[in-house]
Design a protein around this motif. Structure first.
Motif, mmCIF file in Angstrom:
data_model
loop_
_atom_site.group_PDB
_atom_site.id
_atom_site.type_symbol
_atom_site.label_atom_id
_atom_site.label_comp_id
_atom_site.label_asym_id
_atom_site.label_seq_id
_atom_site.Cartn_x
_atom_site.Cartn_y
_atom_site.Cartn_z
ATOM 1 N N UNK A 589 0.760 -1.226 0.042
ATOM 2 C CA UNK A 589 0.013 -0.032 -0.005
ATOM 3 C C UNK A 589 0.804 1.282 -0.264
ATOM 4 N N UNK A 590 2.108 1.078 0.370
ATOM 5 C CA UNK A 590 2.942 2.377 0.265
ATOM 6 C C UNK A 590 3.138 2.787 -1.179
ATOM 7 N N UNK A 615 4.660 -8.144 -8.074
ATOM 8 C CA UNK A 615 4.315 -8.677 -6.790
ATOM 9 C C UNK A 615 5.063 -9.774 -6.115
ATOM 10 N N UNK A 616 5.591 -10.710 -6.984
ATOM 11 C CA UNK A 616 6.380 -11.719 -6.739
ATOM 12 C C UNK A 616 7.620 -11.981 -7.540
ATOM 13 N N UNK A 617 8.542 -11.843 -7.088
ATOM 14 C CA UNK A 617 9.995 -11.804 -7.759
ATOM 15 C C UNK A 617 10.439 -13.116 -8.292
ATOM 16 N N UNK A 618 9.777 -14.274 -7.359
ATOM 17 C CA UNK A 618 10.128 -15.536 -7.647
ATOM 18 C C UNK A 618 9.370 -16.259 -8.998
ATOM 19 N N UNK A 619 8.190 -15.567 -8.933
ATOM 20 C CA UNK A 619 7.404 -15.965 -10.224
ATOM 21 C C UNK A 619 6.728 -14.851 -10.793
ATOM 22 N N UNK A 644 2.680 -0.239 -3.738
ATOM 23 C CA UNK A 644 3.034 -1.369 -3.620
ATOM 24 C C UNK A 644 2.052 -2.486 -3.500
ATOM 25 N N UNK A 645 2.118 -3.518 -3.986
ATOM 26 C CA UNK A 645 1.094 -4.608 -3.760
ATOM 27 C C UNK A 645 1.547 -5.370 -2.666
ATOM 28 N N UNK A 678 13.432 -6.543 -4.318
ATOM 29 C CA UNK A 678 13.519 -5.938 -2.974
ATOM 30 C C UNK A 678 12.230 -6.474 -1.945
ATOM 31 N N UNK A 679 12.830 -6.528 -0.721
ATOM 32 C CA UNK A 679 11.965 -7.097 0.351
ATOM 33 C C UNK A 679 10.978 -6.102 0.879
ATOM 34 N N UNK A 680 9.749 -6.398 1.040
ATOM 35 C CA UNK A 680 8.649 -5.862 1.507
ATOM 36 C C UNK A 680 7.947 -6.395 2.549
ATOM 37 N N UNK A 681 7.570 -5.521 3.493
ATOM 38 C CA UNK A 681 6.536 -5.963 4.665
ATOM 39 C C UNK A 681 5.324 -6.417 4.288
ATOM 40 N N UNK A 682 4.799 -7.526 4.294
ATOM 41 C CA UNK A 682 3.527 -8.039 3.582
ATOM 42 C C UNK A 682 2.413 -7.177 4.145
#
Length: 682
Positions: A589-590, A615-619, A644-645, A678-682
């Motif tokens: 949401x940021x 939203x998902x760097x792995x896929x 940010x999602x 980059x890492x995001x707080x879910x």
């Protein structure tokens, strides 16, 4: 034309039997009124192709043939020069590619000089680059529409072939245009240089030097055109572009009140396409009259960008010391990118001056085998360069800088201007906290005109912009955290300087710098923070161009970059930063801003940056944000914002391309794709 005999005395001299030669009639090519016998010198490698073409055209074999020092000489009819020009263009991509001589003695001298070049008739000047105020004032006046208009007028003549009526008309138009530009200047004269055997004159504009009038700097280009297949010869690139570039230098010099210390001569040479005849006569006149020509610059074709570099600097039949000076001028004033190239014997008018012992240089529109392939045809029109004279502007700037640094002198604008420009910083705001690469912006105004704006941080020059809006991409990581003072200085053509009030900002670089993730194959910030920065090195360049490591730096390594071009001449994405707009850590949401530092090509309007997020760097399932266009050439920051999602490990992608269409993995020879995770707080 009828049959003619070669002079028996000349034939007996060479030990051959008198032969007959036919004049070839080509539609659209006006034959000379009297088909005189001339001699030519030509590269030995071209001798057999020329002889073969003569046989195919029904000519008798040329006589008086001799080979020495990798050159050949022979006697021909003037009407056959067109055929030789066609062979040199079609087989060797040379404009002319041979020298025509009035006598056997001149031809013999050309062969001898190839083995022992004529020594300079005067001591060479000491080169220096110390006239920035004059250079910047002249370059700031250059305008693409003026150059485009001149090319348009010259290419509107059906032909400018040296024997044609329109060849004479176009030369007179150049003379009148230059006279009008110089109106009111008693130190400037415009004359024609008449030639023997044809009506087309060369045109010469002279600005008399103020303190060293007996030392002469020459800037030239040829004014004729040809179509080797017959018919119309618009010659927009070859060489209306060179004449147009010279004309814009003249216009700038007159507008800015330029008065050189050394005498400057601008020359439009006649009959270049048939053996450099105009420039040879002029160079020989200067040699015979012991004129101290200290430097010659040739502009032959300036408006077709066929290579990844802007300028091909010709190294053969030119002066090495002056070439080194010329490249220093290019680099000092950041005019263009360049690389060396080889032109071949007699490929343009610089060879005429070189043969007489004068220092000459020829900056060309491309590397020699990548230049405009439409020359010498009906297709040599302005449309070949997309209807623009953008590329030719660089050569006008180069010619002006060469002139101002070799002939020296000053500008005055003839106004007695003593009023300094106004300068003010508009961004960042006083007291702002900045990090990473931030855009500094300034306003500047002057009663006559602003030449450039310098950006200083703590008194040190960090960047310069010559055009409004005045901006500078400031990499704040180059200074320490804490308070720093920004100042801008604005300059006008008369050397007046206006300095802004200082703006104090706080630099706070607390972001984590990404490291390469060997599993995902792209840079990654593994810790949640308010900023994720690829840094200065991980993405810098593309493919094998530049220092980019772990290329292509796309997730999974599945999206390869284009491999063509030159590092920091052609397109590349060099850095990506993601940061929250409120300075708090990444969280769903940021609002975040993506900042992509790109390097744009010199004609940057065709460059495009496509931005995506996942939203998902792995896929990754890429979401398109938009396409953004650079605002200038070179390094700059383009940005976009989004929310940010949800997702614990997210990514953004920058796709920087030349032309083409948007796509997450768009193809293209100059396309650069880079990801940042980059890492995001879910």
């Amino acid at each position: 034309m009828g049959l003619k005999k070669f002079a028996p005395a000349a034939l007996l001299l060479w030990g051959v039997t008198p032969v007959m030669a036919h004049a070839q009639v080509v539609p659209g090519i006006e034959q000379p009124a009297v088909d005189r016998e001339l001699w030519i010198s030509i590269g030995a490698e071209a001798l057999e192709p020329v002889q073969s073409e003569f046989r195919a055209a029904g000519f008798e074999p040329p006589v008086g043939v001799q080979v020495q020092n990798d050159l050949a000489m022979m006697k021909v009819h003037e009407s056959q020069l067109h055929t030789i020009s066609r062979v040199m263009h079609d087989k060797y991509n040379r404009c002319a590619g041979f020298l025509a001589h009035e006598s056997e003695q001149e031809a013999r001298a050309a062969l001898t000089k190839a083995g022992s070049p004529t020594p300079p008739i005067h001591t060479q000047v000491t080169y220096s680059i110390d006239n920035a105020g004059t250079v910047n004032a002249l370059m700031s006046e250059m305008a693409e529409p003026n150059i485009r208009a001149t090319i348009g007028t010259l290419s509107s003549y059906t032909t400018r072939y040296y024997t044609s009526a329109t060849g004479l008309e176009s030369a007179n138009w150049i003379k009148t245009t230059w006279q009008n530009l110089a109106a009111g200047r008693s130190d400037v004269s415009v004359t024609t240089f008449a030639h023997s055997g044809y009506n087309q004159p060369s045109v010469i504009l002279t600005i008399t030097g103020t303190s060293l009038p007996n030392e002469v700097v020459v800037l030239g280009g040829h004014l004729d055109s040809t179509n080797t297949s017959g018919g119309a010869a618009p010659g927009a690139d070859d060489d209306a572009s060179g004449i147009a570039s010279l004309t814009e230098i003249i216009r700038s010099a007159m507008v800015k009140g330029y008065r050189p210390a050394r005498t400057v001569k601008f020359m439009g040479y006649a009959a270049e396409e048939v053996g450099l005849r105009g420039s040879q006569a002029i160079a020989q006149w200067h040699k015979t009259n012991q004129v101290n020509v200290v430097g010659v610059l040739q502009l032959d074709m300036t408006n077709y960008r066929g290579s990844s570099v802007d300028i091909g600097l010709v190294t053969d039949n030119t002066n090495a010391a002056q070439n080194s000076f010329l490249t220093s001028v290019i680099d000092t004033y950041q005019i263009a990118t360049w690389a060396t190239t080889v032109c071949g014997y007699g490929c343009s008018d610089h060879a005429s001056w070189h043969a007489q012992g004068f220092p000459a240089s020829m900056p060309f529109e491309a590397l020699m085998n990548q230049h405009n392939s439409a020359i010498h045809s009906t297709g040599d029109t302005l449309a070949r360069s997309a209807g623009s004279a953008t590329h030719a502007v660089k050569f006008s700037k180069l010619g002006a800088a060469f002139m101002a640094e070799l002939a020296k002198g000053t500008v005055s604008d003839d106004t007695g201007d003593t009023t300094p420009p106004m300068a003010a910083i508009t961004a960042p705001a006083p007291g702002a906290t900045v990090s990473g690469t931030t855009t500094a912006m300034a306003n500047a105004a002057d009663n006559v005109g602003v030449s450039r704006v310098d950006f200083l941080v703590d008194g040190a020059l960090k960047g310069t912009d010559n055009t409004s809006p005045y901006t500078f991409a400031w990499d704040t990581t180059s200074v320490g955290n804490g308070s720093h003072v920004l100042v801008v200085k604005a300059y006008d053509a008369s050397g007046n300087v206006g300095t802004s009030a200082g703006v104090t900002v706080n630099v706070s670089n607390t972001s984590t710098t990404a490291t390469y993730d060997p599993t995902l194959k792209a840079p990654k910030c593994a810790t949640v923070n308010s900023v994720c920065d690829s840094g200065l090195s991980l993405l810098n360049g593309r493919a094998n161009l530049g220092p980019e490591v772990n290329k292509p730096n796309t997730i999974g390594g599945t999206c390869a970059d284009g491999t063509q071009g030159v590092y920091h001449s052609d397109e590349s994405n060099d850095r990506i930063r993601v940061l929250t707009t409120d300075g708090t850590p990444f969280a769903a949401g940021k609002t975040v801003r993506i900042e992509a530092t790109v390097w744009a090509y010199s004609t940057y309007t065709s460059d495009k940056l496509d931005l995506y997020y996942a939203a998902n760097a792995n896929a990754p399932s890429w979401v398109f944000l938009g396409t953004y266009t650079p605002t200038k050439a070179g390094s700059q920051v383009l940005s976009a914002t989004y929310a940010l999602p949800a997702g614990g490990l997210q990514a953004v992608r920058a796709n920087f391309r030349y032309g083409g269409t948007a796509g997450t993995c768009a193809a293209g020879s100059y396309t650069d794709h880079d990801d940042l995770i980059f890492a995001v707080t879910p």
